[in-house]
Write an enzyme that holds these catalytic residues in place. Structure first.
Site, PDB file in Angstrom:
ATOM      1  N   THR A 217     -18.206  50.551  73.873  1.00 52.25           N
ATOM      2  CA  THR A 217     -17.363  50.712  72.683  1.00 52.25           C
ATOM      3  C   THR A 217     -17.350  49.501  71.764  1.00 52.25           C
ATOM      4  O   THR A 217     -17.357  48.363  72.215  1.00 52.25           O
ATOM      5  CB  THR A 217     -15.887  51.006  73.059  1.00 52.25           C
ATOM      6  OG1 THR A 217     -15.855  52.014  74.047  1.00 52.25           O
ATOM      7  CG2 THR A 217     -15.058  51.435  71.856  1.00 52.25           C
ATOM      8  N   GLY A 247     -13.449  60.201  75.770  1.00 49.38           N
ATOM      9  CA  GLY A 247     -12.593  59.050  76.046  1.00 49.38           C
ATOM     10  C   GLY A 247     -11.559  58.849  74.955  1.00 49.38           C
ATOM     11  O   GLY A 247     -11.180  59.789  74.239  1.00 49.38           O
TER      12      GLY A 247
HETATM   13  N1  GLY Z   1     -13.256  53.285  75.600  1.00 47.01           N
HETATM   14  C1  GLY Z   1     -14.358  54.137  75.606  1.00 47.01           C
HETATM   15  C2  GLY Z   1     -14.261  55.261  76.545  1.00 47.01           C
HETATM   16  O1  GLY Z   1     -13.515  55.222  77.502  1.00 47.01           O
HETATM   17  O2  GLY Z   1     -14.973  56.228  76.359  1.00 47.01           O
END
Ligand code: GLY
Length: 365
Positions: A217, A247
C-alpha cells in the site's frame, strides 16, 4: 511491503509518552505532501504539481502513479503480489476535499493504475465504489486496456508460496492472523531443489513474502497553499489473499478519509484491523475535536490495540500504520510498534527534497 522491520531507522524519543516537540509543526500556508515510507518520489511529484498550480487530487494521483507503475514495488499496482490464484487484484480510493467527493475501486484486475479509475468513478458516476469485473469494464469503457500485471519476480514469490504450502510454516488464508506468521528462515535446500534456476537471494526474499505475506500500500495526502486538500490510497492488498478479498484501502473512512474543514488521514498495513476501527475517519474526527495529528494517529492505534484486549503478545504480529495531515499543514504518522533506537518512517515534502520523518509509536521502548 512495508514490513515492520524494513522501514526502521536510527534513534529518537518517539513513544506515546514522548514530548510533544516530536510532533511536526508546519507553517499554515505552505503546501505539504505526506505519504507512506515508500512515497518519497510520490511526494516530490505531487509537490512539483502543486507548485505549478495543479489540483490537489491530480497531484497526489500523479505521485502514487509512479509507485503503481513501478514493477519493483511488489505491494502496489503493476508488479504487486497476486492473490492465491496468481492474479493481481488491486484496490484504490480517492477523496477530493474542495468538491467533497470520493471514488474507489476494489478487486480490479488488469489495470496498472487503479487510482485513476477511482477518480473516474468519482467524476463520472453517481456511485462511490465499483468492484471486480464491473470496475474493469468501467475502466475499459474509458479506454484503458486490460494488461497482465504479474511480473516474473511476483510470479516467483507466488510459486514459492505454493511450495511453502507443503510445509507446516505456510501462511494459510483459513487461519486467523494469530495462528499465522510463525514461519522460520527459508528452507534453502528445499527451495533450491524446487527452483534451481532462481538465485538464493531471490528465494530468501520470496520465502519471506510467502510466509509473511505483505499488505503493501501507498497512501498520499496533500494540502496546497490555499488550504485545499486531497488524498489517495492504492494497493495490491494482501499477498495470496482469497480472490475477491478487499482490504481497507478502497474503503472510504478506513484506508482514506479527507474532510476539507479538518484534514486527511490514511493507512497502510493489515487492512482488516483498520476496517474494524474505521481508522481514517477516526483520525479526522479526533483532529476535528482538537487533537493534534500525532495524538489522533495514536488514538486510532489504541483502538486497534483495544480490539486485541491490549494483549501485546498477540499484537506483536500486527503491522499497521496511520498517517494524518491537518488542514494547517501539521502532520504525523504512527505505527503500532517502535523503539527509541528503531522506528518506522513516513515520507514528507514541504517544499524542498522529500525526506523520511519518524513515526510515533504506541508500543515499544
Ligand atoms: N492495507 C492494505 C490491505 O490490507 O489490503
Amino acid at each position: 511491503m512495508m514490513n515492520r522491520r524494513e522501514w526502521f531507522l536510527g534513534s529518537a524519543s518517539l513513544a506515546a509518552g514522548a514530548p510533544a516537540a516530536f510532533a511536526n509543526q508546519s507553517s499554515t500556508k505552505k503546501p505539504v505532501v505526506i505519504s507512506s515510507a515508500n512515497g518519497l518520489a510520490a511526494c516530490a511529484k505531487a509537490m512539483e504539481m502543486l507548485r505549478s498550480g495543479a489540483d490537489t487530487l491530480d497531484a497526489v494521483i500523479a505521485g502514487v502513479n509512479i509507485v503503481e507503475l513501478d514493477p519493483n514495488d511488489t505491494s502496489v499496482g503493476y508488479g504487486g503480489l497476486p492473490n492465491e490464484e496468481g492474479v493481481v487484484e488491486l484496490d484504490a480510493s480517492v477523496m477530493h476535499g474542495p468538491s467533497r467527493r470520493c471514488g474507489s475501486v476494489a478487486a480490479i484486475q488488469g489495470i496498472k493504475t487503479p487510482s485513476k479509475i477511482a477518480k473516474l468513478v468519482m467524476e463520472h458516476t453517481s456511485h462511490v465504489m465499483l468492484v471486480g469485473e464491473g470496475a474493469l469494464k468501467f475502466a475499459e469503457a474509458y479506454g484503458y486496456k486490460r494488461e497482465d500485471l504479474i511480473t516474473e519476480k511476483a510470479r516467483t514469490a507466488w510459486l514459492v508460496w505454493k511450495e511453502s504450502l507443503k510445509t507446516e510454516q505456510a501462511f494459510n488464508n483459513w487461519r486467523s492472523m494469530d495462528e499465522n506468521l510463525a514461519a522460520d528462515a527459508a528452507p534453502m535446500n528445499r527451495l533450491k531443489r524446487a527452483f534451481p534456476e532462481i538465485n538464493e537471494e531471490t528465494l530468501a526474499w520470496a520465502w519471506q513474502m510467502a510466509t509473511h505475506p505483505p499488505y503493501g500500500t501507498i497512501n498520499c495526502l496533500a494540502v496546497n497553499e490555499k488550504g485545499e486538500m486531497s488524498g489517495v490510497t492504492t494497493t495490491s492488498g494482501l499477498a495470496w489473499k482469497i480472490a475477491g478479498r478487499v482490504g481497507d484501502s478502497p474503503i472510504i473512512g478506513a484506508g482514506l478519509y479527507v474532510d476539507q474543514d479538518v484534514g486527511g488521514a490514511g493507512s497502510t498495513g493489515v487492512g482488516e484491523e483498520n476496517i474494524r476501527v474505521a481508522g481514517g475517519h477516526t483520525i479526522v474526527e479526533a483532529m476535528r475535536r482538537g487533537m493534534p495529528p500525532r495524538d489522533a494517529v495514536l488514538e486510532a492505534l489504541k483502538r486497534v490495540s483495544r480490539n486485541y484486549n491490549d494483549n501485546k503478545t498477540r499484537l506483536d504480529k500486527l503491522d499497521i500504520e496511520f498517517y494524518a495531515l491537518r488542514k494547517d499543514g501539521e502532520h504525523a504518522a504512527g505505527s503500532l510498534w517502535g523503539s527509541h533506537r528503531s522506528y518506522k518512517v513516513y515520507s514528507v515534502n514541504d517544499g524542498g527534497e522529500s525526506r523520511h520523518e519518524p513515526c510515533v509509536f504506541l508500543y515499544g521502548s
